[in-house]
Design a protein around this motif. Sequence first.
Motif, PDB file in Angstrom:
ATOM      1  N   GLN A 153       0.944  -1.134   0.113  1.00 31.06           N
ATOM      2  CA  GLN A 153      -0.072   0.038  -0.069  1.00 31.06           C
ATOM      3  C   GLN A 153       0.815   1.224   0.110  1.00 31.06           C
ATOM      4  O   GLN A 153       0.332   2.392  -0.072  1.00 31.06           O
ATOM      5  N   GLY A 154       2.162   1.075  -0.030  1.00 27.29           N
ATOM      6  CA  GLY A 154       2.974   2.429  -0.119  1.00 27.29           C
ATOM      7  C   GLY A 154       3.272   2.782   1.322  1.00 27.29           C
ATOM      8  O   GLY A 154       3.939   3.870   1.375  1.00 27.29           O
ATOM      9  N   GLU A 155       3.116   2.156   2.400  1.00 25.49           N
ATOM     10  CA  GLU A 155       3.226   2.494   3.782  1.00 25.49           C
ATOM     11  C   GLU A 155       4.322   1.948   4.398  1.00 25.49           C
ATOM     12  O   GLU A 155       4.879   0.801   3.695  1.00 25.49           O
ATOM     13  N   ALA A 156       5.068   2.546   5.103  1.00 24.97           N
ATOM     14  CA  ALA A 156       6.222   2.254   5.741  1.00 24.97           C
ATOM     15  C   ALA A 156       6.112   1.005   6.572  1.00 24.97           C
ATOM     16  O   ALA A 156       5.115   0.628   7.465  1.00 24.97           O
ATOM     17  N   GLU A 157       7.057  -0.185   6.268  1.00 20.93           N
ATOM     18  CA  GLU A 157       7.147  -1.363   6.634  1.00 20.93           C
ATOM     19  C   GLU A 157       8.324  -1.456   7.786  1.00 20.93           C
ATOM     20  O   GLU A 157       8.004  -2.274   8.641  1.00 20.93           O
ATOM     21  N   ALA A 158       9.495  -1.151   7.128  1.00 23.21           N
ATOM     22  CA  ALA A 158      10.676  -1.583   8.024  1.00 23.21           C
ATOM     23  C   ALA A 158      11.629  -0.331   7.508  1.00 23.21           C
ATOM     24  O   ALA A 158      11.447   0.096   6.531  1.00 23.21           O
ATOM     25  N   LEU A 159      12.818  -0.359   8.384  1.00 17.50           N
ATOM     26  CA  LEU A 159      13.610   0.562   8.339  1.00 17.50           C
ATOM     27  C   LEU A 159      15.024  -0.032   7.944  1.00 17.50           C
ATOM     28  O   LEU A 159      15.207  -1.260   8.670  1.00 17.50           O
ATOM     29  N   GLY A 160      15.843   0.326   7.294  1.00 16.15           N
ATOM     30  CA  GLY A 160      17.320  -0.229   6.947  1.00 16.15           C
ATOM     31  C   GLY A 160      18.203   0.846   6.810  1.00 16.15           C
ATOM     32  O   GLY A 160      17.868   1.844   6.474  1.00 16.15           O
ATOM     33  N   ARG A 161      19.493   0.315   6.633  1.00 13.11           N
ATOM     34  CA  ARG A 161      20.704   1.346   6.198  1.00 13.11           C
ATOM     35  C   ARG A 161      21.542   0.193   5.578  1.00 13.11           C
ATOM     36  O   ARG A 161      21.877  -0.812   5.790  1.00 13.11           O
ATOM     37  N   ALA A 162      22.071   0.935   4.527  1.00 13.08           N
ATOM     38  CA  ALA A 162      23.254   0.371   3.604  1.00 13.08           C
ATOM     39  C   ALA A 162      24.500   1.143   3.695  1.00 13.08           C
ATOM     40  O   ALA A 162      24.463   2.463   3.869  1.00 13.08           O
TER      41      ALA A 162
END
Length: 472
Positions: A153-162
Amino acid sequence: MTDLPTPDTDRPHDLIGIGIGPFNLSLAALAHGVPADPQPLTTAFYEQRPAFHWHPGLLIDGASLQVPFLADLVTLADPTSPWTFLNYLRSRDRLFPFYFAERFHIQRAEYDAYCRWVTDRLPGLHFDHQVDAVRWNNQRKLFEIDFTQLDSQGEAEALGRAHARHIALGIGTEPYIPEPLKPLTEAENVPVIHSADYLDHRQELLDATHITVIGSGQSGAEIFLDLLRARPQGHENLHWLARTQAFAPMEYSKLGLEHFTPDYSRYFHALPEAVRDELVPRQWQLHKGIDADTIAAIHDELYRRTLHGGWPDTTLTPGVSVRTAGRVANTRIELHLEHTQQNTRSRLTTDAVVLATGYRERSLDRILTGLDPHMRRDASERPRIDDRFRLVLDPTVTGNVYVQNAERHTHGVGAPDLGLAAWRSATILNDLTGTNPYPLPERTAFTTFGLTPQNPRVPTQGPDLIPLAQNN
């Protein structure tokens, strides 16, 4: 919301791309399999959209690319690549039909399908990933890239960093609406559509009694033609407005096209900033004109509608600007027009508007806020970009930020041109690796741009030209 695991924390990528449009897709395709020391180049590309789509609102039936099929993602840098358009046709058992079709310019929908074929097979592409910030970690000598993974749905699901040694920005352009026309976008109950969304609202537009198209470029012409063909004869009720002094054809002469060569890009980049800024708007017909075949098709359709007497109910008026615009009685729109040559003004009332007003480069500032203290800017506060498509940063940042399709102010009209995509990607990869995985031609144009050659390795033919003076 949960945090994504960050396995890349101790295993940085050589290159992370932000955005997956044609230009970064070209870079990803050419980077695939490129050797690095001691193992192949490691890359990842992030895109916030759920899948690749190239201008889906403008994939009008029959609309063609304005560049030949050789301007695919890779061919002009590596015709042996598995990611060529011809290999795409081969994989679909369509080589012979294409051979007999004798089409040098393919349809837009086919180019879109080809790019999606590449994205379905190329590893390292991450859709539904929105990049939120980029920083330079001076201790680790790496870029930190924060991203949000989005759900269906285009909603935030998880955060990450690379982490990455280098970055390539390919965030593309966004629809542009001139200031006098912005009130139209707030007009409820009245269809006001940017050309980028045309196909999604085509039937809504056709249901309107009177339609106005604003914009004289290729998109405006294609939309006007499509609407014209769909309207009943004698009841077309179409108005086409343009600021340009004519519905002008695109410059498509052989020598004119040499403005889209690496030679011209190098020449343009070496010009003083003020000269570059003066040149770009004057060169509009190189990339904002209308394909001659489209102009001919419009005239043919209009002429066909006169065969049995009478004229089609259409008005095509160049040299007109929209001063202001607003709603009338909640269901109609009133445009206040000005003709620049006549110095006259008028009003036009219409039921629907298509804004074929083009695109502008997306600002890099949101993503690059964390790098702003390191960035060098020109007199107009735009990012400075060197001849190898790198942002000019202070020496404390040892990694490179490469820019794709945001460098028209430094590299000229070829910046958004698909024909230079593979060359620019190869230039970036040659610079990034410090080797030469993609040998590039030293000369690409018969035209010699300027008296001082921009590539000193290319010998000049004919009499030597001795510069008498040089203006700074």
